[in-house]
Design a protein around this motif. Structure first.
Motif, PDB file in Angstrom:
ATOM      1  N   ALA A  45       0.744  -1.241  -0.095  1.00  0.00           N
ATOM      2  CA  ALA A  45      -0.058  -0.051  -0.081  1.00  0.00           C
ATOM      3  C   ALA A  45       0.711   1.298   0.093  1.00  0.00           C
ATOM      4  O   ALA A  45       0.490   2.322  -0.678  1.00  0.00           O
ATOM      5  CB  ALA A  45      -1.090  -0.010   1.236  1.00  0.00           C
ATOM      6  N   ALA A  46       2.113   1.246   0.743  1.00  0.00           N
ATOM      7  CA  ALA A  46       3.028   2.249   0.930  1.00  0.00           C
ATOM      8  C   ALA A  46       3.634   2.612  -0.544  1.00  0.00           C
ATOM      9  O   ALA A  46       3.575   3.726  -1.152  1.00  0.00           O
ATOM     10  CB  ALA A  46       3.852   2.239   1.847  1.00  0.00           C
ATOM     11  N   VAL A  47       3.812   1.341  -1.216  1.00  0.00           N
ATOM     12  CA  VAL A  47       4.665   1.662  -2.720  1.00  0.00           C
ATOM     13  C   VAL A  47       3.373   2.360  -3.531  1.00  0.00           C
ATOM     14  O   VAL A  47       3.763   3.244  -4.415  1.00  0.00           O
ATOM     15  CB  VAL A  47       5.089   0.333  -3.222  1.00  0.00           C
ATOM     16  N   VAL A  48       2.388   1.770  -3.620  1.00  0.00           N
ATOM     17  CA  VAL A  48       1.205   2.335  -4.425  1.00  0.00           C
ATOM     18  C   VAL A  48       0.826   3.501  -4.261  1.00  0.00           C
ATOM     19  O   VAL A  48       0.782   4.470  -5.219  1.00  0.00           O
ATOM     20  CB  VAL A  48       0.045   1.492  -4.404  1.00  0.00           C
ATOM     21  N   GLY A  49       0.613   3.839  -3.059  1.00  0.00           N
ATOM     22  CA  GLY A  49       0.308   5.304  -2.632  1.00  0.00           C
ATOM     23  C   GLY A  49       1.538   6.426  -2.975  1.00  0.00           C
ATOM     24  O   GLY A  49       1.222   7.468  -3.501  1.00  0.00           O
ATOM     25  N   TRP A  50       2.755   5.898  -2.882  1.00  0.00           N
ATOM     26  CA  TRP A  50       4.047   6.822  -3.227  1.00  0.00           C
ATOM     27  C   TRP A  50       4.082   7.134  -4.717  1.00  0.00           C
ATOM     28  O   TRP A  50       3.976   8.061  -5.132  1.00  0.00           O
ATOM     29  CB  TRP A  50       5.217   6.190  -2.872  1.00  0.00           C
ATOM     30  N   LEU A  51       3.744   6.003  -5.518  1.00  0.00           N
ATOM     31  CA  LEU A  51       3.635   6.099  -6.708  1.00  0.00           C
ATOM     32  C   LEU A  51       2.552   6.835  -7.364  1.00  0.00           C
ATOM     33  O   LEU A  51       2.465   7.686  -8.398  1.00  0.00           O
ATOM     34  CB  LEU A  51       3.617   4.791  -7.713  1.00  0.00           C
ATOM     35  N   ALA A  52       1.150   7.074  -6.955  1.00  0.00           N
ATOM     36  CA  ALA A  52       0.112   7.548  -7.221  1.00  0.00           C
ATOM     37  C   ALA A  52       0.230   9.067  -6.698  1.00  0.00           C
ATOM     38  O   ALA A  52      -0.238   9.913  -7.307  1.00  0.00           O
ATOM     39  CB  ALA A  52      -1.181   6.976  -6.545  1.00  0.00           C
ATOM     40  N   SER A  53       0.953   9.114  -5.548  1.00  0.00           N
ATOM     41  CA  SER A  53       1.186  10.786  -5.028  1.00  0.00           C
ATOM     42  C   SER A  53       2.188  11.399  -6.195  1.00  0.00           C
ATOM     43  O   SER A  53       1.498  12.830  -6.402  1.00  0.00           O
ATOM     44  CB  SER A  53       2.086  10.689  -3.923  1.00  0.00           C
ATOM     45  N   GLU A  54       2.893  11.003  -6.885  1.00  0.00           N
ATOM     46  CA  GLU A  54       3.678  11.692  -8.009  1.00  0.00           C
ATOM     47  C   GLU A  54       2.783  12.336  -8.868  1.00  0.00           C
ATOM     48  O   GLU A  54       2.753  13.397  -9.526  1.00  0.00           O
ATOM     49  CB  GLU A  54       4.711  10.817  -8.540  1.00  0.00           C
ATOM     50  N   ARG A  55       1.865  11.162  -9.433  1.00  0.00           N
ATOM     51  CA  ARG A  55       0.866  11.633 -10.591  1.00  0.00           C
ATOM     52  C   ARG A  55      -0.066  12.592 -10.236  1.00  0.00           C
ATOM     53  O   ARG A  55      -0.371  13.846 -10.795  1.00  0.00           O
ATOM     54  CB  ARG A  55      -0.058  10.303 -11.056  1.00  0.00           C
ATOM     55  N   ARG A  56      -0.493  12.739  -8.725  1.00  0.00           N
ATOM     56  CA  ARG A  56      -1.651  13.528  -8.277  1.00  0.00           C
ATOM     57  C   ARG A  56      -0.807  14.893  -7.986  1.00  0.00           C
ATOM     58  O   ARG A  56      -1.527  15.935  -8.212  1.00  0.00           O
ATOM     59  CB  ARG A  56      -1.830  13.106  -6.801  1.00  0.00           C
TER      60      ARG A  56
END
Length: 122
Positions: A45-56
């Motif tokens: 979940a942390a990895v997915v959140g980190w990757l999505a935060s860049e896009r956001r």
């Protein structure tokens, strides 16, 4: 006078190769497995959140700011990765290619070059 050795009335089991050893238990307690599952899920979940935060973050920029940031990143990417690069720069080109694909402004040549670097470098 020597004492006589104690003799047991029960004979010891024979020592031969056909007797299998007692099985050792490899099972761990259920709660340890549950903890491992939760830790693995949290890490994913942390990895997915980190990757999505860049896009956001890219999409949260004002259109003018986003266009300026894209232009700067695109020019740097072309300078660094547009020609055959040194092996030491391969990870940096892959990272920049992945980042450029977050921008809606990345169209045409940008997408081709970024995807080329992303595929070729994996």
């Amino acid at each position: 006078m020597r004492p006589k050795p104690f003799l047991s009335p029960v004979a010891p089991p024979p020592l031969d190769d056909t007797t299998p050893p007692a099985p050792a238990s490899l099972a761990s307690p259920w709660w340890k497995d549950l903890v491992r599952v939760f830790l693995l899920g949290g890490a994913m979940a942390a990895v997915v959140g980190w990757l999505a935060s860049e896009r956001r973050a890219v999409h949260a920029l004002e259109p003018e700011e986003r266009a300026a940031a894209f232009q700067q990143e695109w020019e740097g990417f072309q300078r660094l990765c547009g020609t055959p690069t040194h092996q030491g720069l391969v990870p940096r080109c892959r990272e920049q290619a992945r980042f450029l694909l977050h921008f809606p402004e990345c169209q045409g040549a940008c997408q081709e070059l970024a995807r080329l670097h992303g595929r070729a470098l994996r």
